[in-house]
Design a protein around this motif. Sequence first.
Motif, PDB file in Angstrom:
ATOM      1  N   ARG A  64       3.332   1.641  -1.414  1.00 48.23           N
ATOM      2  CA  ARG A  64       4.428   1.765  -2.529  1.00 48.23           C
ATOM      3  C   ARG A  64       3.254   1.976  -3.692  1.00 48.23           C
ATOM      4  NH1 ARG A  64       7.301  -1.361   0.595  1.00 48.23           N
ATOM      5  NH2 ARG A  64       9.782  -0.853   0.556  1.00 48.23           N
ATOM      6  N   ALA A  65       2.074   1.921  -3.384  1.00 46.39           N
ATOM      7  CA  ALA A  65       0.990   2.065  -4.340  1.00 46.39           C
ATOM      8  C   ALA A  65       0.806   0.857  -5.561  1.00 46.39           C
ATOM      9  CB  ALA A  65       1.119   3.284  -5.201  1.00 46.39           C
ATOM     10  N   ARG A  66       1.202  -0.347  -4.857  1.00 45.77           N
ATOM     11  CA  ARG A  66       1.412  -1.741  -5.839  1.00 45.77           C
ATOM     12  C   ARG A  66       0.167  -2.317  -4.870  1.00 45.77           C
ATOM     13  NH1 ARG A  66       4.981  -0.889  -9.325  1.00 45.77           N
ATOM     14  NH2 ARG A  66       5.464  -3.193  -9.771  1.00 45.77           N
ATOM     15  N   ARG A  67       0.003  -3.608  -5.769  1.00 45.43           N
ATOM     16  CA  ARG A  67      -0.893  -4.612  -5.319  1.00 45.43           C
ATOM     17  C   ARG A  67      -0.251  -5.939  -5.647  1.00 45.43           C
ATOM     18  NH1 ARG A  67      -4.336  -7.494  -8.633  1.00 45.43           N
ATOM     19  NH2 ARG A  67      -4.510  -6.577 -10.827  1.00 45.43           N
TER      20      ARG A  67
ATOM     21  N   ARG B 286      -0.544  -0.374  -8.835  1.00 47.21           N
ATOM     22  CA  ARG B 286      -2.078  -0.180  -8.589  1.00 47.21           C
ATOM     23  C   ARG B 286      -2.240   1.581  -9.322  1.00 47.21           C
ATOM     24  NH1 ARG B 286      -3.498  -0.556  -2.540  1.00 47.21           N
ATOM     25  NH2 ARG B 286      -3.795  -2.409  -3.147  1.00 47.21           N
ATOM     26  N   THR B 287      -3.580   1.327 -10.125  1.00 47.77           N
ATOM     27  CA  THR B 287      -3.922   2.405 -10.763  1.00 47.77           C
ATOM     28  C   THR B 287      -4.873   3.088 -10.190  1.00 47.77           C
ATOM     29  OG1 THR B 287      -5.490   0.981 -12.292  1.00 47.77           O
ATOM     30  CG2 THR B 287      -3.120   1.808 -13.074  1.00 47.77           C
ATOM     31  N   THR B 288      -4.905   4.289  -9.925  1.00 45.94           N
ATOM     32  CA  THR B 288      -5.905   5.015  -9.156  1.00 45.94           C
ATOM     33  C   THR B 288      -6.343   6.384  -9.885  1.00 45.94           C
ATOM     34  OG1 THR B 288      -4.308   5.973  -7.611  1.00 45.94           O
ATOM     35  CG2 THR B 288      -5.513   4.276  -6.596  1.00 45.94           C
TER      36      THR B 288
ATOM     37  N   ARG C 231       0.975  -1.090   0.101  1.00 44.30           N
ATOM     38  CA  ARG C 231      -0.141  -0.064  -0.229  1.00 44.30           C
ATOM     39  C   ARG C 231       1.013   1.389   0.016  1.00 44.30           C
ATOM     40  NH1 ARG C 231      -5.402  -1.101   3.789  1.00 44.30           N
ATOM     41  NH2 ARG C 231      -5.542  -3.138   3.143  1.00 44.30           N
TER      42      ARG C 231
END
Length: 131
Positions: A90-93, A112-114, A88
Amino acid sequence: LPRLVARLSQVPSLGERLTDPALQAGLRLLNQAQDSPFFQDSVITHIDIMNAERFLVRTRRGRLIVGASLVGIDKKLEVFPAIDEALRSRARRAEYVDVSVENQIIVKTTARTTQGADRLQKRGGDSGQVR
């Protein structure tokens, strides 16, 4: 019961007893999972039997690659909150988590695309496709 998917070497006849080693290992894995605290909270929905030693286990929480035995897996699964927090930040899943290797946890990640619902992005130049 979860769905079991196996690539059998030969197609069995109707009523024939299934003796494929990979399928038997998958059923043993399912039996072992009943005693695992992690799998009591994360219900198995699907098991892809890659071979008698490796399985792709799908739960509502994600995908795990596990080995033929679940011995020691609970210790590995205890670090899942730390893995989740690191991803989370690192904005990854996690695409999947491989706990089949002894003394290792392998996490395959994707970005992770937001994007806000009010922002549409064109793809493919002038193709008119929107996302």
